[in-house]
Design an enzyme around this catalytic site. Sequence first.
Site, PDB file in Angstrom:
ATOM      1  N   HIS A  56      45.142  34.636  20.746  1.00  0.00           N
ATOM      2  CA  HIS A  56      44.430  33.577  19.998  1.00  0.00           C
ATOM      3  C   HIS A  56      45.384  32.377  19.844  1.00  0.00           C
ATOM      4  CE1 HIS A  56      41.458  31.720  17.646  1.00  0.00           C
ATOM      5  NE2 HIS A  56      41.462  32.451  16.554  1.00  0.00           N
ATOM      6  N   ARG A 115      43.315  23.853  12.161  1.00  0.00           N
ATOM      7  CA  ARG A 115      42.717  24.266  13.440  1.00  0.00           C
ATOM      8  C   ARG A 115      42.163  23.040  14.168  1.00  0.00           C
ATOM      9  NH1 ARG A 115      40.799  29.144  14.363  1.00  0.00           N
ATOM     10  NH2 ARG A 115      41.063  28.421  16.493  1.00  0.00           N
ATOM     11  N   GLN A 149      44.932  29.335  17.326  1.00  0.00           N
ATOM     12  CA  GLN A 149      45.164  29.717  15.927  1.00  0.00           C
ATOM     13  C   GLN A 149      46.641  29.570  15.578  1.00  0.00           C
ATOM     14  OE1 GLN A 149      42.972  30.934  13.385  1.00  0.00           O
ATOM     15  NE2 GLN A 149      44.816  30.546  12.196  1.00  0.00           N
ATOM     16  N   ASP A 161      45.574  39.615   8.612  1.00  0.00           N
ATOM     17  CA  ASP A 161      44.319  39.366   9.334  1.00  0.00           C
ATOM     18  C   ASP A 161      43.415  40.555   9.043  1.00  0.00           C
ATOM     19  OD1 ASP A 161      42.360  38.544  11.134  1.00  0.00           O
ATOM     20  OD2 ASP A 161      43.497  39.055  12.941  1.00  0.00           O
ATOM     21  N   ARG A 207      35.556  31.812  24.191  1.00  0.00           N
ATOM     22  CA  ARG A 207      35.879  32.879  23.240  1.00  0.00           C
ATOM     23  C   ARG A 207      35.127  34.126  23.660  1.00  0.00           C
ATOM     24  NH1 ARG A 207      35.915  33.618  16.750  1.00  0.00           N
ATOM     25  NH2 ARG A 207      37.804  32.413  17.099  1.00  0.00           N
ATOM     26  N   CYS A 224      44.348  33.909   9.067  1.00  0.00           N
ATOM     27  CA  CYS A 224      43.598  33.085  10.027  1.00  0.00           C
ATOM     28  C   CYS A 224      42.144  32.893   9.593  1.00  0.00           C
ATOM     29  CB  CYS A 224      43.670  33.713  11.412  1.00  0.00           C
ATOM     30  SG  CYS A 224      43.067  35.405  11.445  1.00  0.00           S
TER      31      CYS A 224
HETATM   32  N1   CP Z   1      40.325  31.916  12.659  1.00  0.00           N
HETATM   33  C1   CP Z   1      39.261  31.872  13.488  1.00  0.00           C
HETATM   34  O1   CP Z   1      39.374  31.914  14.712  1.00  0.00           O
HETATM   35  O2   CP Z   1      38.074  31.743  12.842  1.00  0.00           O
HETATM   36  P1   CP Z   1      36.631  31.830  13.523  1.00  0.00           P
HETATM   37  O3   CP Z   1      36.445  33.255  13.997  1.00  0.00           O
HETATM   38  O4   CP Z   1      35.679  31.452  12.431  1.00  0.00           O
HETATM   39  O5   CP Z   1      36.589  30.878  14.675  1.00  0.00           O
HETATM   40  N1  NVA Z   2      41.674  39.520  14.822  1.00  0.00           N
HETATM   41  C1  NVA Z   2      40.446  38.859  14.458  1.00  0.00           C
HETATM   42  C2  NVA Z   2      40.656  37.373  14.411  1.00  0.00           C
HETATM   43  C3  NVA Z   2      39.458  36.583  13.994  1.00  0.00           C
HETATM   44  C4  NVA Z   2      39.718  35.112  14.002  1.00  0.00           C
HETATM   45  C5  NVA Z   2      39.360  39.238  15.451  1.00  0.00           C
HETATM   46  O1  NVA Z   2      39.627  39.273  16.648  1.00  0.00           O
HETATM   47  O2  NVA Z   2      38.242  39.511  15.006  1.00  0.00           O
END
Ligand code: CP
Ligand code: NVA
Length: 312
Positions: free
Chosen positions: A135, A300, A138, A231, A108, A272
């Site tokens: 992502h 998830r 997700q 989101d 990540r 999400c």
């Molecule tokens: N939805 C999601 O990716 O959550 P986190 O940022 O907590 O992993």
């Molecule tokens: N769009 C958000 C998603 C978090 C799971 C981000 O990238 O912060």
Amino acid sequence: MAFNLKGRSLLTLKDYSPEEITLLLELSHQVKREHRAGNLNQRFVGKTLALLFEKRSTRTRCAFETAFGEEGGHPVFLSSADIQLGAKESIEDTARVLGRMFDAIQFRGFKQEMVESLAEYSGVPVYNGLTDLYHPTQILADLMTVQEVFGTLKGIKLAFLGDGRNNVARSLLIGCSKMGTDYTVVAPDGLQPDSQTLELCREYAQRSGSKIEVTGDAKQGVKDADVLYTDVWVSMGEEEKSRERLETLRPYQVDEKMMAATGKSETIFMHCLPAVKGNEVTFEVIESAASRVWDEAENRKHTIKAVMLATI
Ligand code: CP
Ligand code: NVA
């Protein structure tokens, strides 16, 4: 298994056919049933998983750790503060070393190129746990949740409100257009999907029968939607845009009026998470009976377990 996904990485859903996504979703429902029934399996005994995090995470990290661990595998969490990557070691060298020690790697972070280099140089399956662009894990959980509620993905209309060009919105566009789910991006100019992704997804949609729309008009965009999805207005790494986003996106907040504007009493709410209540969604909507966000979060874990079972 009709398709063999062993050894495959998941960097973006663009790389997976609708049939392969269907297979992953079927496996996700199966592992969820097993988990609910209390059936213990030890399919990752003797296996190791590296979890690289440049950005924060609750769900993604916990999903990978618990899914891998409860199958007997050993996950190792490595934040940017702990490892040489980014300080004095290149991504290529890191990848080659991790590939010698681990059976799979999750990444990540910011740049999509990082997760792609990891896949290229490590020789083991690499999973994109979120980058600035995509992502994918997700979206598997989102599609699974829609299947649980409506029994199908085909012909369901999902409207995404907010920052329509962020990682989640872009990945939903890919996933929905591949799977025959109608997808409407409801976002102002400047926060709509890029034309390249849009063009590609219109091709997917032609094959799957899904309808893709982009509009700045919230009332028109949410009409007939079965799912309203939003989101955060400010994604990780874009914090300097906060003030501007709060102004531009205010008309796209999912409140009870927006839910009612679908004209359907069965419309569900998805997110999400994490959510900023009072910005992209009101407290009333996220806490309402229409909200499926906790199922979505749980899914998830099941979808990530399915991806690892299929590819390791
Ligand atoms: N939805 C999601 O990716 O959550 P986190 O940022 O907590 O992993
Ligand atoms: N769009 C958000 C998603 C978090 C799971 C981000 O990238 O912060």
